[in-house]
Design a protein around this motif. Sequence first.
Motif, PDB file in Angstrom:
ATOM      1  N   LEU A 112       0.838  -1.190   0.000  1.00 19.11           N
ATOM      2  CA  LEU A 112       0.000   0.000   0.000  1.00 19.11           C
ATOM      3  C   LEU A 112       0.875   1.244   0.000  1.00 19.11           C
ATOM      4  N   ALA A 113       0.438   2.268  -0.710  1.00 16.31           N
ATOM      5  CA  ALA A 113       1.158   3.541  -0.714  1.00 16.31           C
ATOM      6  C   ALA A 113       0.156   4.650  -1.000  1.00 16.31           C
ATOM      7  N   GLY A 114       0.458   5.847  -0.492  1.00 15.68           N
ATOM      8  CA  GLY A 114      -0.458   6.954  -0.717  1.00 15.68           C
ATOM      9  C   GLY A 114       0.161   8.282  -0.363  1.00 15.68           C
ATOM     10  N   GLY A 115      -0.528   9.355  -0.743  1.00 14.12           N
ATOM     11  CA  GLY A 115      -0.052  10.692  -0.436  1.00 14.12           C
ATOM     12  C   GLY A 115      -1.201  11.671  -0.386  1.00 14.12           C
ATOM     13  N   SER A 116      -0.955  12.854   0.193  1.00 18.51           N
ATOM     14  CA  SER A 116      -2.000  13.862   0.309  1.00 18.51           C
ATOM     15  C   SER A 116      -1.399  15.257   0.289  1.00 18.51           C
ATOM     16  N   ILE A 117      -2.199  16.223  -0.154  1.00 22.36           N
ATOM     17  CA  ILE A 117      -1.879  17.645  -0.094  1.00 22.36           C
ATOM     18  C   ILE A 117      -3.077  18.346   0.534  1.00 22.36           C
ATOM     19  N   THR A 118      -2.828  19.102   1.604  1.00 19.52           N
ATOM     20  CA  THR A 118      -3.897  19.766   2.341  1.00 19.52           C
ATOM     21  C   THR A 118      -3.662  21.267   2.360  1.00 19.52           C
ATOM     22  N   ALA A 119      -4.733  22.023   2.113  1.00 19.15           N
ATOM     23  CA  ALA A 119      -4.688  23.488   2.176  1.00 19.15           C
ATOM     24  C   ALA A 119      -5.785  23.960   3.118  1.00 19.15           C
ATOM     25  N   ASP A 120      -5.415  24.651   4.181  1.00 23.01           N
ATOM     26  CA  ASP A 120      -6.370  25.178   5.147  1.00 23.01           C
ATOM     27  C   ASP A 120      -6.554  26.676   4.945  1.00 23.01           C
ATOM     28  N   ASN A 121      -7.840  27.099   5.007  1.00 23.37           N
ATOM     29  CA  ASN A 121      -8.199  28.517   4.900  1.00 23.37           C
ATOM     30  C   ASN A 121      -7.665  29.145   3.613  1.00 23.37           C
ATOM     31  N   LYS A 122      -7.896  28.466   2.508  1.00 25.17           N
ATOM     32  CA  LYS A 122      -7.486  28.962   1.200  1.00 25.17           C
ATOM     33  C   LYS A 122      -8.634  28.833   0.207  1.00 25.17           C
ATOM     34  N   TRP A 123      -8.645  29.763  -0.763  1.00 22.94           N
ATOM     35  CA  TRP A 123      -9.583  29.709  -1.883  1.00 22.94           C
ATOM     36  C   TRP A 123     -11.046  29.629  -1.422  1.00 22.94           C
ATOM     37  N   GLY A 124     -11.337  30.339  -0.333  1.00 25.81           N
ATOM     38  CA  GLY A 124     -12.712  30.485   0.111  1.00 25.81           C
ATOM     39  C   GLY A 124     -13.262  29.360   0.953  1.00 25.81           C
ATOM     40  N   LEU A 125     -12.442  28.336   1.253  1.00 20.99           N
ATOM     41  CA  LEU A 125     -12.921  27.219   2.067  1.00 20.99           C
ATOM     42  C   LEU A 125     -12.014  27.028   3.274  1.00 20.99           C
ATOM     43  N   ASP A 126     -12.572  26.366   4.301  1.00 19.03           N
ATOM     44  CA  ASP A 126     -11.775  26.072   5.495  1.00 19.03           C
ATOM     45  C   ASP A 126     -10.710  25.026   5.209  1.00 19.03           C
ATOM     46  N   ARG A 127     -11.034  24.064   4.346  1.00 15.51           N
ATOM     47  CA  ARG A 127     -10.071  22.997   4.041  1.00 15.51           C
ATOM     48  C   ARG A 127     -10.308  22.433   2.648  1.00 15.51           C
ATOM     49  N   TRP A 128      -9.199  22.273   1.936  1.00 15.41           N
ATOM     50  CA  TRP A 128      -9.129  21.477   0.714  1.00 15.41           C
ATOM     51  C   TRP A 128      -8.157  20.329   0.976  1.00 15.41           C
ATOM     52  N   LYS A 129      -8.484  19.163   0.493  1.00 16.67           N
ATOM     53  CA  LYS A 129      -7.530  18.052   0.618  1.00 16.67           C
ATOM     54  C   LYS A 129      -7.653  17.139  -0.604  1.00 16.67           C
ATOM     55  N   PHE A 130      -6.503  16.885  -1.235  1.00 18.87           N
ATOM     56  CA  PHE A 130      -6.438  15.928  -2.341  1.00 18.87           C
ATOM     57  C   PHE A 130      -5.599  14.746  -1.896  1.00 18.87           C
ATOM     58  N   GLU A 131      -6.129  13.539  -2.136  1.00 19.30           N
ATOM     59  CA  GLU A 131      -5.447  12.329  -1.689  1.00 19.30           C
ATOM     60  C   GLU A 131      -5.454  11.292  -2.801  1.00 19.30           C
ATOM     61  N   THR A 132      -4.451  10.433  -2.780  1.00 17.89           N
ATOM     62  CA  THR A 132      -4.371   9.347  -3.748  1.00 17.89           C
ATOM     63  C   THR A 132      -3.761   8.121  -3.089  1.00 17.89           C
ATOM     64  N   PHE A 133      -4.076   6.921  -3.616  1.00 18.75           N
ATOM     65  CA  PHE A 133      -3.518   5.698  -3.035  1.00 18.75           C
ATOM     66  C   PHE A 133      -3.306   4.652  -4.114  1.00 18.75           C
ATOM     67  N   PHE A 134      -2.469   3.682  -3.775  1.00 19.67           N
ATOM     68  CA  PHE A 134      -2.154   2.547  -4.644  1.00 19.67           C
ATOM     69  C   PHE A 134      -2.130   1.289  -3.786  1.00 19.67           C
TER      70      PHE A 134
END
Length: 704
Positions: A228-250
């Motif tokens: 298993l492997a995975g990663g994420s990018i999180t942005a807090d208080n950006k672009w008009g939202l409290d949280r954005w999060k993009f995640e992927t896995f294999f």
Amino acid sequence: MKAALIPLLGLLCFTSVLATQPDSTSHVDKLIEGVTVQGKSMERQLRSLGLPISVISLRQIQGTASSVEDILTRTAGITLRQTGGVGSSSRLSVRGLEGKRIGIYIDEQPIGELSEAISLNDIPLDMIERIEVYKGIVPNKMGGNSMGGAVNIVLKEYPAKYLDASYEIGSFRTHRLNSVLKFHNKATGLTFGIGGGLISSANNYWMTLPQRQGIRVQRDHDQFRKILAGGSITADNKWGLDRWKFETFFANTYRELQGLETPIDSAYNHGISIGANLLARKQDFLFPGLDFDNELSFVFSRSGLHDRAMERRDWDGTRYPPTSSHGGELQHIPSDGYGHTYIFADKLYLNYTFSSTQALSFFARVSSTVDRPRDEYQLHTMGFEANRPGSVFTTTLGLGHEAYALQRKLLSSLTAKWYYYKSRGEIAPYFGANVFDPIEVHNSDFGINEALRYQLSKTLSLKGSLAWDMRLPTTEELLGNGYLIIPSSSLQPERALSTNLGMLYQQSYEYGRTEIEINAFANHLKHMSRLVPAMGPAVQYMSFGAMRTFGIEGEIKSDLTPYLYAYANATYQDLRDVRLLEPGSQRPNATYRKRMPNIPYLLGNAGFELHQTNLFGLRGTNTRLLCDASYIHWYFYDFEVSRFQERRIPTSFTIDAGLEYSLDGGRWVITAKAKNLLDRTHYSEYYQPLPGRSFSLKIRYLLK
């Protein structure tokens, strides 16, 4: 890093808002902030709600267990039927309702509906904050197509900079390697996470085969491996939202198939999956009091079965021809193909607090699954492919209302749901046919449930719930799998009327707390779906009819001294066949009011933990000694049609023990475990032999 292995993140309908992170607040927080649950731990806050729920805390997770399933088996009202060791198939049962009826979630995303690539045991225990087991009622925000209950794994919220790495080696050539790395970039304001793991086991334990008059052999074709492997990018208080999060896995899985009645030498399952998830969250969305949470997911899987051996053998070495002239050890056709599965899903959750005592919530989940199987070997040798393409579209809508009354002593949670299901596929007009006809099945229905909690005092509360819920059939149940499982397009949705009445006592003191909970429950299940023999080797899902359940469960957890914690629980569940007539006839049902077979009815667990910091004057150290015992009373293999019925799954009693030692302020942790310490022979459903005594050693390093 929550997303390293699982790209499916969310919050609980009623409880995510109680988390300590400021961006997790929602309507329940706003209703109860500063009132009855102020200062309580997350586990106590959850248990104070009206829903029937068991909350497994971090303390219980960090015990003698090596997997999530180990932990669940020690919880009141839960049994787990396994077919073997690490990586084996398993079925979770909550108060006797099992299999597809029970929802499995990771941070409220249904992993069973999104992909079979991820299972409960893939989640490292070090990544888990708590486990929530809902019994009878599934919260509005989770949605999904579950009915008897749900298990929700809540992953940790890691700090901005964090490293967690562990390696475990155990009996039967078992290895577990996991790592998580998270760091925050101040220049961009983004937080990055990456992680992964490896699980591998030969599962080569000795077993006794009741199906073969007690022959004792060593498992020789049960290798399991998953990466298993995975990663994420999180942005807090950006672009008009409290949280954005993009995640992927294999995920990459290889699983050999172990034979019991006869050996299996070459057949195996294999699969590769990739997935991505985009989360968006905002408090006070559009106007004050309205909170917004949306998650968009995509998963692609490629999996298949390799089974084309040209001969078989018995345990004594006798050789046999394959199951067909084209080869195979398992079924009457060979297989050496793969299937492509595409899954798209979107989940929307809105909650609006419109007064200090009332809130509304809305849930919507849309999911589309497309299966495209391919087996060139079948096509070349037989002239057709047994597995056929198909698609499934589902929609679940939920509307919830939470309110306090009687000076906030009474909490009410009312939820109504609407389900829609549409499936398309191809079926053979008769068993063994090489032509297929198109078929389309669709259905919709409603469900409703109500949960109440009344606070008698600061330490004692009463809880009650009533649910009229349903579960739509799966694609496999309706359309079969093209060959061995034949279609049952007239299968009806399952319906259940369930009730629960409980009492919860919670008392805190200087060095800990004591919790005592007792629940009585009942369930009446209509149109119960069961897999039964059909023509030749084929099987088919049929509407079994009606089943009723009565039961009681009790649990106590207590810090007996500043150094000693103990727990115990017990469950009695009486499940009976209540069909008056045989299906499709006017003949009386011979098993009327007989206990349902292959389901345990009496079980219990107990354990203790001794803990001491700075033992022998060694600063920065913590020592824990743990012991857990599990008991399952014998139960019948099949219906007890006479007092001479002897086919029983024997009583199981196992003891696990562990010693954990941490040093350097918890930076290094060394854990030694012994499972089934007494080396008892024990079996799961249908006499599946489980591992005997085993040992493991784990080393963990944390940097934060």
